[in-house]
Design a protein around this motif. Sequence first.
Motif, PDB file in Angstrom:
ATOM      1  N   SER A  94       0.834  -1.205   0.000  1.00 58.39           N
ATOM      2  CA  SER A  94       0.000   0.000   0.000  1.00 58.39           C
ATOM      3  C   SER A  94       0.866   1.252   0.000  1.00 58.39           C
ATOM      4  N   LYS A  95       2.173   1.070   0.102  1.00 60.95           N
ATOM      5  CA  LYS A  95       3.106   2.195  -0.077  1.00 60.95           C
ATOM      6  C   LYS A  95       4.463   1.641  -0.463  1.00 60.95           C
ATOM      7  N   ASN A 125      -2.278   3.633  -5.173  1.00 58.90           N
ATOM      8  CA  ASN A 125      -2.372   4.903  -5.905  1.00 58.90           C
ATOM      9  C   ASN A 125      -3.653   4.886  -6.731  1.00 58.90           C
ATOM     10  N   GLN A 126      -3.903   6.007  -7.422  1.00 61.12           N
ATOM     11  CA  GLN A 126      -5.049   6.055  -8.327  1.00 61.12           C
ATOM     12  C   GLN A 126      -4.499   6.160  -9.751  1.00 61.12           C
ATOM     13  N   ARG A 157      -5.023   0.373  -2.391  1.00 63.65           N
ATOM     14  CA  ARG A 157      -4.832   1.729  -1.870  1.00 63.65           C
ATOM     15  C   ARG A 157      -3.479   2.337  -2.221  1.00 63.65           C
ATOM     16  N   GLU A 186      -0.410  -4.431   3.432  1.00 63.30           N
ATOM     17  CA  GLU A 186      -1.695  -4.514   4.131  1.00 63.30           C
ATOM     18  C   GLU A 186      -1.931  -5.962   4.482  1.00 63.30           C
TER      19      GLU A 186
END
Lengths: 634, 251
Positions: free
Chosen positions: B144-145, B183-184, B181, B160
């Motif tokens: 998630s990052k 990025n978009q 989650r 996650e």
Amino acid sequence: MEERGEKEDATEREGSLCQLCFAAGRRTTIMETECERVMINTHRFDPILKGIVVISTRSAMVVRFQRIRKCRQLQREKLRMEKLRTTRHLLRRSSRSLLDRRLKLNSENSIHSSGTAFTRTCTGHRNWILPACLHPSRDCRGLTKANAMQNRYFGSVAELVQRRPSFSTLNSDDISFFKSILGEKNVVQDEDVLATANTDWMRKYKGSSKLLLQPRSTEEVSEILKYCNSRHLAVVPQGGNTGLVGGSVPVFDEVIINVGSMNKILAFDKVSGILVCEAGCILENLISFLDNEGFVMPLDLGAKGSCQIGGNVSTNAGGLRLVRYGSLHGNVLGLEAVLANGDVLDMLGTLRKDNTGYDLKHLFIGSEGSLGIVTKVSILTPPKLSSVNIAFLACKDYFSCQKLLQEAKRKLGEILSAFEFLDIEAMDLALNHLEGARNPLPASIHNFYVLIETTGSNESYDKEKLEAFLLSSMEGGLISDGVVAQDINQASSFWRVREGLPEALIKAGANYKYDLSLPVEKMYNLVEDMRVRLGGLARVVAYGHLGDANLHLNISAPKYDDKILAQIEPYVYEWTSKHRGSISAEHGLGLMKANKIFYSKSPKTVQLMTSIKNLLDPNGILNPYKVLPHSLNP
Amino acid sequence: MKIMVAIKRVVDYAVKIRVKPDKTGVEIHNVKMSMNPFCEIALEEALRIKESGLATEVVAVSMGPAQCVDTLRTGLAMGADRGIHVEAARELYPLTVARVLKGLVEVENPGLLILGKQAIDDDCNQTGQMVAGLLGWPQGTFASKVVLDKEKQIATVDREVDGGLETLCLDLPAVITTDLRLNQPRYATLPNIMKAKSKPIKKYTPEELNVEIKSDLEVVQVTEPPKRKAGVILSSVDELIDKLKNEAHVV
């Protein structure tokens, strides 16, 4: 001469067409109420009128001066009466509204509630109503200026509607009768439910109906109407209550007949795609049903989650796909309607072609419930084509948008299924007030955005066509930037920005909404004119169905204010009328524009409409005070 | 540093799928296909890393029939520099895909391999882990990052997991699979779409990479889940107790 004078008195008092304008040979017919403003401000300086007055003979001069004097006398009287009434109202309202304001301190819609508190007291005591958008403090301003007769605000804004005395009031016998026909559950007198049913989607109009009926079949609707007709009880047909001109809510205490319980799909022919359903079917449900069968509804609007097909047909709803599938007049093959006296008119044909006699269903399509209640609809649905592509483009000026439209119609041709535009203010509003809205072109801010959708049967062919068109437009300088959706999720996020604009406008505060049909070349000139007129008072937001030459002009302000309204009306209507446009392209007239029909239709046409209304509904119980002007007492 | 991103062409996420009448699979014949949403996120992450200057090239890889090229073009339109298409007519299962990816990694030598955590058509969630195993590379799944450190050649990945978020430090080269989650994904802009037409897509066959397309898995049957029954409105407490006892057998 005296007789004529008296007759003139009578007509002028009722608010007929301005005699002075006729005398001046003006082609646009303006109502006398509007004309008072015009008269005071421009007739005095109008060279034409001055010229006529000077050139004509002495007797004619005398007649004209007499008329002017009479006009002014009447106006003075009217204003005096207003003053009396409003002072009485102010006194009564002041105590009540303080209480209401305290109660509603935390609610978001405090601006609206101050208006509605006003109307609630009014209708309780006096059978008078002012549109809920009027700010109470406005009256003070109006009163001080009443004597100076410079008061333009009253003339164009305060459309005081009087409850027609010929309508009866509900009594307990009526309620028991309805209960005997519909059963206990479908006769609703619960205050909370009534509060929602009495308020329109824009929260501008609030009625005070005490009864909501929910019939489940055409026979029940017929019984209800027969009874109401005999008892002279006014009714309001209601569907999804998503109308934007106050046509779906009562003005006073009309009985609400909500057809939402009649939501069955009756038949669907898989070969021809003809769908027969009841009027209470929600549009989105119909779309999902047809999706399974491989078809699609010929109309699509942002309100599809709540609006019902009966209402769509009664208001001749337009929507996003009109440029491809045409209007409902072409797609509705038949309908069943109940007239005011309870007669059921079965015109529910499922034939594509039927030239037997006068095609009466077209009267009901777009009649906004004033000629009959639509209970069943038979509609032709086009097949669902698999390849849908959508592009969100940016243009630097309005001229490029126009040229893009011409190119799109030519190069994309038969696969074009939607062509929408929004301007920079609209995009800004959508991004700030809509949750979940994402800017498709975040790199920079552009002046105009255009959304183009194509629907066809061959994915690769359509994509090639669209990309070729976009490439040539980009090279030609028509588009400064653009994105093409790569999957259905991205496509829905593009549509979210466009379809969510009405919602964003409501969230942004007060919203004056206008829906105009104008020639494409001139359309944006109106927006620019309005920006100049309003200056810093309010924001002018423009978007619309460019493919159909339909502009949705919205003026957004933090609060409803008559200064703003005075700058808008009747300027917008006059502007539209001058360019022979329509003051209501798809929203209908409802209550908001009931007296404005003359801006777009000639007096003889309106006269004929009134005759038809009187023929089909002699007691005038169906959706009164709407669509046709109040002065004609339809 | 080169980044390789694996992309899968699947049935579009928003389409209502239907099971084929003979129950051998899902109707994909006339249905809209597009890039797997997790693969979009993976590609977006790779592009962001390239834009921040930590990578020089992003290569998009896809396996399957000829139409995969459309999905690769979308990837190129988003900003990838090159595409690689591995032709395979039959349906590929995660282990085979992992073997092909291993072959490609040995040819291209990327510093980072990013994949979506799972494909929305089979929901396997196996390919990333299998590739890491075959290559012997560290893996940071459900990312998630992602933060890269070029000097130390490590990647810090927030994962996650069921218990919450777990932070791992991986030595590069590594395999990262992306979660929702992270990025978009960006839209494919027109100029990029036009540029993508001229970007190269190289074709390989599994034989060239020394991979045999065989599978130890066989799909026996595909059926729809049982339809949800409508709720029933009861009129008294006795009726409720009766139903709980006799129909639901929970009392």
